[in-house]
Design an enzyme around this catalytic site. Structure first.
Site, PDB file in Angstrom:
ATOM      1  N   HIS A 101      -8.924   3.640  -1.798  1.00 53.67           N
ATOM      2  CA  HIS A 101      -7.561   3.124  -1.653  1.00 53.67           C
ATOM      3  C   HIS A 101      -7.186   2.228  -2.830  1.00 53.67           C
ATOM      4  CE1 HIS A 101      -3.900   1.681   0.012  1.00 53.67           C
ATOM      5  NE2 HIS A 101      -4.359   0.667   0.699  1.00 53.67           N
TER       6      HIS A 101
ATOM      7  N   CYS B 288       0.819  -1.221   0.000  1.00 55.15           N
ATOM      8  CA  CYS B 288       0.000   0.000   0.000  1.00 55.15           C
ATOM      9  C   CYS B 288       0.849   1.266   0.000  1.00 55.15           C
ATOM     10  CB  CYS B 288      -0.932   0.006   1.208  1.00 55.15           C
ATOM     11  SG  CYS B 288      -1.774  -1.552   1.455  1.00 55.15           S
TER      12      CYS B 288
HETATM   13  C1  LIG Z   1     -15.262  -4.016   3.747  1.00 57.00           C
HETATM   14  C2  LIG Z   1     -15.401  -4.875   2.509  1.00 57.00           C
HETATM   15  C3  LIG Z   1     -15.287  -6.362   2.884  1.00 57.00           C
HETATM   16  C4  LIG Z   1     -16.767  -4.594   1.882  1.00 57.00           C
HETATM   17  O1  LIG Z   1     -16.894  -5.343   0.722  1.00 57.00           O
HETATM   18  P1  LIG Z   1     -18.321  -5.846   0.217  1.00 57.00           P
HETATM   19  O2  LIG Z   1     -19.123  -6.313   1.363  1.00 57.00           O
HETATM   20  O3  LIG Z   1     -18.052  -6.781  -0.903  1.00 57.00           O
HETATM   21  O4  LIG Z   1     -18.963  -4.542  -0.323  1.00 57.00           O
HETATM   22  P2  LIG Z   1     -19.586  -4.346  -1.755  1.00 57.00           P
HETATM   23  O5  LIG Z   1     -18.476  -4.172  -2.722  1.00 57.00           O
HETATM   24  O6  LIG Z   1     -20.574  -5.437  -1.994  1.00 57.00           O
HETATM   25  O7  LIG Z   1     -20.316  -2.970  -1.600  1.00 57.00           O
HETATM   26  C5  LIG Z   1     -21.575  -2.803  -0.992  1.00 57.00           C
HETATM   27  C6  LIG Z   1     -21.856  -1.332  -0.844  1.00 57.00           C
HETATM   28  O8  LIG Z   1     -21.044  -0.770   0.195  1.00 57.00           O
HETATM   29  C7  LIG Z   1     -20.165   0.202  -0.331  1.00 57.00           C
HETATM   30  N1  LIG Z   1     -18.885  -0.071   0.253  1.00 57.00           N
HETATM   31  C8  LIG Z   1     -18.059  -1.112  -0.025  1.00 57.00           C
HETATM   32  N2  LIG Z   1     -16.985  -1.063   0.763  1.00 57.00           N
HETATM   33  C9  LIG Z   1     -17.137   0.037   1.526  1.00 57.00           C
HETATM   34  C10 LIG Z   1     -16.345   0.601   2.534  1.00 57.00           C
HETATM   35  N3  LIG Z   1     -15.194   0.015   2.878  1.00 57.00           N
HETATM   36  N4  LIG Z   1     -16.794   1.732   3.135  1.00 57.00           N
HETATM   37  C11 LIG Z   1     -17.950   2.293   2.771  1.00 57.00           C
HETATM   38  N5  LIG Z   1     -18.757   1.784   1.820  1.00 57.00           N
HETATM   39  C12 LIG Z   1     -18.334   0.670   1.210  1.00 57.00           C
HETATM   40  C13 LIG Z   1     -20.159   0.013  -1.812  1.00 57.00           C
HETATM   41  O9  LIG Z   1     -19.940   1.241  -2.469  1.00 57.00           O
HETATM   42  C14 LIG Z   1     -21.530  -0.524  -2.071  1.00 57.00           C
HETATM   43  O10 LIG Z   1     -22.461   0.527  -2.105  1.00 57.00           O
HETATM   44  P3  LIG Z   1     -23.638   0.537  -3.166  1.00 57.00           P
HETATM   45  O11 LIG Z   1     -24.420  -0.708  -2.876  1.00 57.00           O
HETATM   46  O12 LIG Z   1     -24.356   1.800  -2.881  1.00 57.00           O
HETATM   47  O13 LIG Z   1     -22.936   0.484  -4.491  1.00 57.00           O
HETATM   48  C15 LIG Z   1     -14.290  -4.537   1.493  1.00 57.00           C
HETATM   49  O14 LIG Z   1     -14.480  -3.228   1.054  1.00 57.00           O
HETATM   50  C16 LIG Z   1     -12.912  -4.679   2.089  1.00 57.00           C
HETATM   51  O15 LIG Z   1     -12.415  -5.788   2.311  1.00 57.00           O
HETATM   52  N6  LIG Z   1     -12.212  -3.557   2.329  1.00 57.00           N
HETATM   53  C17 LIG Z   1     -10.844  -3.578   2.830  1.00 57.00           C
HETATM   54  C18 LIG Z   1      -9.866  -3.485   1.711  1.00 57.00           C
HETATM   55  C19 LIG Z   1      -8.467  -3.740   2.175  1.00 57.00           C
HETATM   56  O16 LIG Z   1      -8.195  -4.670   2.896  1.00 57.00           O
HETATM   57  N7  LIG Z   1      -7.538  -2.914   1.758  1.00 57.00           N
HETATM   58  C20 LIG Z   1      -6.157  -3.051   2.132  1.00 57.00           C
HETATM   59  C21 LIG Z   1      -5.889  -2.250   3.325  1.00 57.00           C
HETATM   60  S1  LIG Z   1      -4.275  -2.504   3.957  1.00 57.00           S
END
Ligand SMILES: CC(C)(COP(=O)(O)OP(=O)(O)OC[C@H]1O[C@@H](n2cnc3c(N)ncnc32)[C@H](O)[C@@H]1OP(=O)(O)O)[C@@H](O)C(=O)NCCC(=O)NCCS
Ligand SMILES: [Zn+2]
Lengths: 121, 375
Positions: free
Chosen positions: B322, B73
């Site tokens: 990100h 990252c």
């Molecule tokens: C949190 C997480 C599991 C959510 O994924 P998900 O459940 O598959 O979410 P979806 O992609 O199905 O999105 C569902 C809705 O929530 C929103 N959304 C997704 N992730 C979001 C987040 N982190 N914060 C806010 N909203 C989010 C999407 O825009 C979507 O909205 P919409 O229905 O209006 O389009 C995923 O975003 C994640 O793993 N994030 C961490 C990424 C990471 O690890 N990065 C590295 C860091 S070191």
């Protein structure tokens, strides 16, 4: 390279020990982190200790897709080093806390499985 | 930088476009670039490695040297550091830095699996932990040691969503309330959906020039007052204390020494808030708040616009998004605009010094940049 898990058998967990100063390290290394000696040997520990920190995953990793929720734990072993592991069926923070006694109970695939210690200490 | 979120273009297309626009903004033709530093950590998911020559070719400069830098990252802040060294050493006068990522073609499960490769796979991912899980384990330890609360975590997310509302480049333009935060699904205890950054696509670029060259190009300049990197043990199980990131602390100390300023002189900071706890820890590691007091500072509004130190005015990784390799350069983009008073509604009045803190994975690699407004 192999992880901590390829060598864990019969309730023991494989780690690295410095042949010069006796330091024990859980993570692959070619030098001792205390004295920089390169005389590193494999060793096996009993595998019981206390939870140093944990999380409960509701969104699982691919290999554990059918097991959510489950816990990932970092465990301070009584024999003096810290390892990572997996705990089945932990669904809420009411079921697990920092400081809880846990013990190594073998492997699930390549993961080190820990269980709560049942009485006796 | 591009708009973060979902993009149609490939990383190659998007990174080429932002590179050209950054060069144009600097008043340069691609031909004037001496070396290019690119980051595209998950290019393999687009079946493309070695992206440098592709971008250089699309910029009309196939003969120029390029290199791809991967530091999870923190890839593009690491690339920026290398460019800085090239210029500081006198080897180059003008360097181009760009980072980009496309992830939206992956399912959440696929992306989670790719991201897990940035952890210590043999000890961490193998035991079922994901990136949200690793930072969640850090949060549990921080809450246990310092009494950091779920509401403090929520306050970071609410603030960053608020800031993103006035950032046109941000991925998420959605006001967040504490109720919505508390109702959102649990991802990895204690994290809910809104503790996590989303998976985003996007690209960003920076042009770095020697002082002499820069003066020929522009009147309003931002100086790199410090570009410092450091490391930590990659594997959480080997750290003495996981409630801080010692590599970030070290990079911060080195940067303040180099810039000859103290943390209290920073006017605006972009810190690595991949998860809410990460912002709290970053503000402690950098010395803005005492260890264990970052959560309290956040909930009291000290890090909000108008607070004692506005943090993540861009919306941060949490709400700006990100796209892994674009993040470091995007933080610098936000500071650049802040220091030149171009940030509109989210402007920190009179900002002179900005700090960017970017960490790879759980802090194995850490970069801290301090930027200074020059007139
Ligand atoms: C949190 C997480 C599991 C959510 O994924 P998900 O459940 O598959 O979410 P979806 O992609 O199905 O999105 C569902 C809705 O929530 C929103 N959304 C997704 N992730 C979001 C987040 N982190 N914060 C806010 N909203 C989010 C999407 O825009 C979507 O909205 P919409 O229905 O209006 O389009 C995923 O975003 C994640 O793993 N994030 C961490 C990424 C990471 O690890 N990065 C590295 C860091 S070191
Ligand atoms: Zn030794």
């Amino acid at each position: 390279m192999s992880g901590q898990n390829t060598g864990g058998h019969g309730g023991r967990i494989e780690v690295y020990r410095c042949a010069d100063c006796g330091s024990v390290m859980a993570t692959f290394t070619v030098v001792c982190h205390s004295c920089m000696s390169a005389r590193i040997e494999k060793a096996a520990l009993g595998g019981s200790g206390r939870v140093q920190t944990f999380t409960i995953l509701s969104v699982p990793s691919e290999a554990f897709a059918d097991e959510a929720p489950y816990a990932y734990v970092i465990v301070r072993l009584h024999e003096g080093c810290t390892v990572s592991g997996w705990m089945r069926g932990v669904g809420s923070p009411a079921e697990l806390a920092i400081g809880d006694e846990v013990e190594y109970s073998g492997m699930r695939g390549q993961a080190s499985v820990f269980k709560k210690k049942v009485s006796g200490g | 930088m591009s708009k973060f979120g979902k993009m149609k273009e490939s990383s190659r297309e998007s990174m080429s476009a932002v590179s050209l626009s950054a060069l144009n903004d600097a008043g340069l033709s691609p031909r004037e670039v001496d070396s290019a530093f690119y980051s595209n950590a998950f290019g393999i998911t687009e079946k493309q490695l070695h992206i440098g020559p592709l971008i250089n070719t699309s910029l009309g400069i196939p003969e120029k040297p390029s290199i791809a830098i991967e530091s999870a990252c923190s890839s593009s802040s690491a690339a920026m550091h290398e460019a800085y060294i090239h210029i500081a050493s006198g080897a180059d006068d003008i360097c181009l830095v760009a980072g980009g990522e496309k992830l939206s073609h992956l399912s959440t499960m696929e992306a989670t699996s790719y991201f897990a490769m940035g952890s210590d796979y043999a000890y961490e991912a193998i035991n079922g932990v994901t990136f949200p899980g690793l930072y969640a384990a850090i949060a549990v330890a921080h809450m246990n040691k310092y009494g950091t609360t779920q509401k403090m975590l929520a306050s970071v997310a609410i603030k960053n969503h608020e800031n993103a509302l006035s950032n046109p480049h941000a991925h998420l333009h959605r006001k967040l309330t504490e109720e919505a935060y508390l109702e959102s699904p649990v991802v990895a205890y204690p994290f809910r959906l809104y503790d996590c950054c989303p998976f985003s696509d996007g690209s960003s670029a920076v042009v770095l020039a020697s002082e002499e060259k820069a003066r020929e190009l522009k009147d309003e300049l931002v100086e790199v007052a410090a570009s410092e990197r450091a490391g930590s043990v990659a594997t959480l199980q080997e750290r003495k204390d996981i409630t801080g990131i010692d590599g970030a602390e070290l990079a911060g100390r080195k940067a303040f020494r180099k810039a000859k300023i103290s943390p209290s002189e920073i006017d605006v900071a972009e810190v690595h808030d991949c998860f809410t706890i990460a912002e709290i820890i970053a503000t402690e590691d950098l010395g803005f708040f005492k260890k264990g007091k970052g959560g309290e500072a956040a909930i009291q509004g000290e890090t909000a616009l108008g607070g004692s130190l506005p943090v993540n005015t861009s919306g941060g990784l949490k709400a700006k998004g990100h796209p892994v390799s674009a993040t470091g350069a995007a933080q610098l983009h936000e500071l650049y605009e802040q220091l030149l008073q171009k940030s509109g509604n989210r402007q920190v009045e009179g900002a002179e010094y900005g700090l960017a803190h970017n960490v790879g994975a759980t802090g194995g690699s850490c970069t801290v940049h301090i930027l200074k407004r020059r007139r």
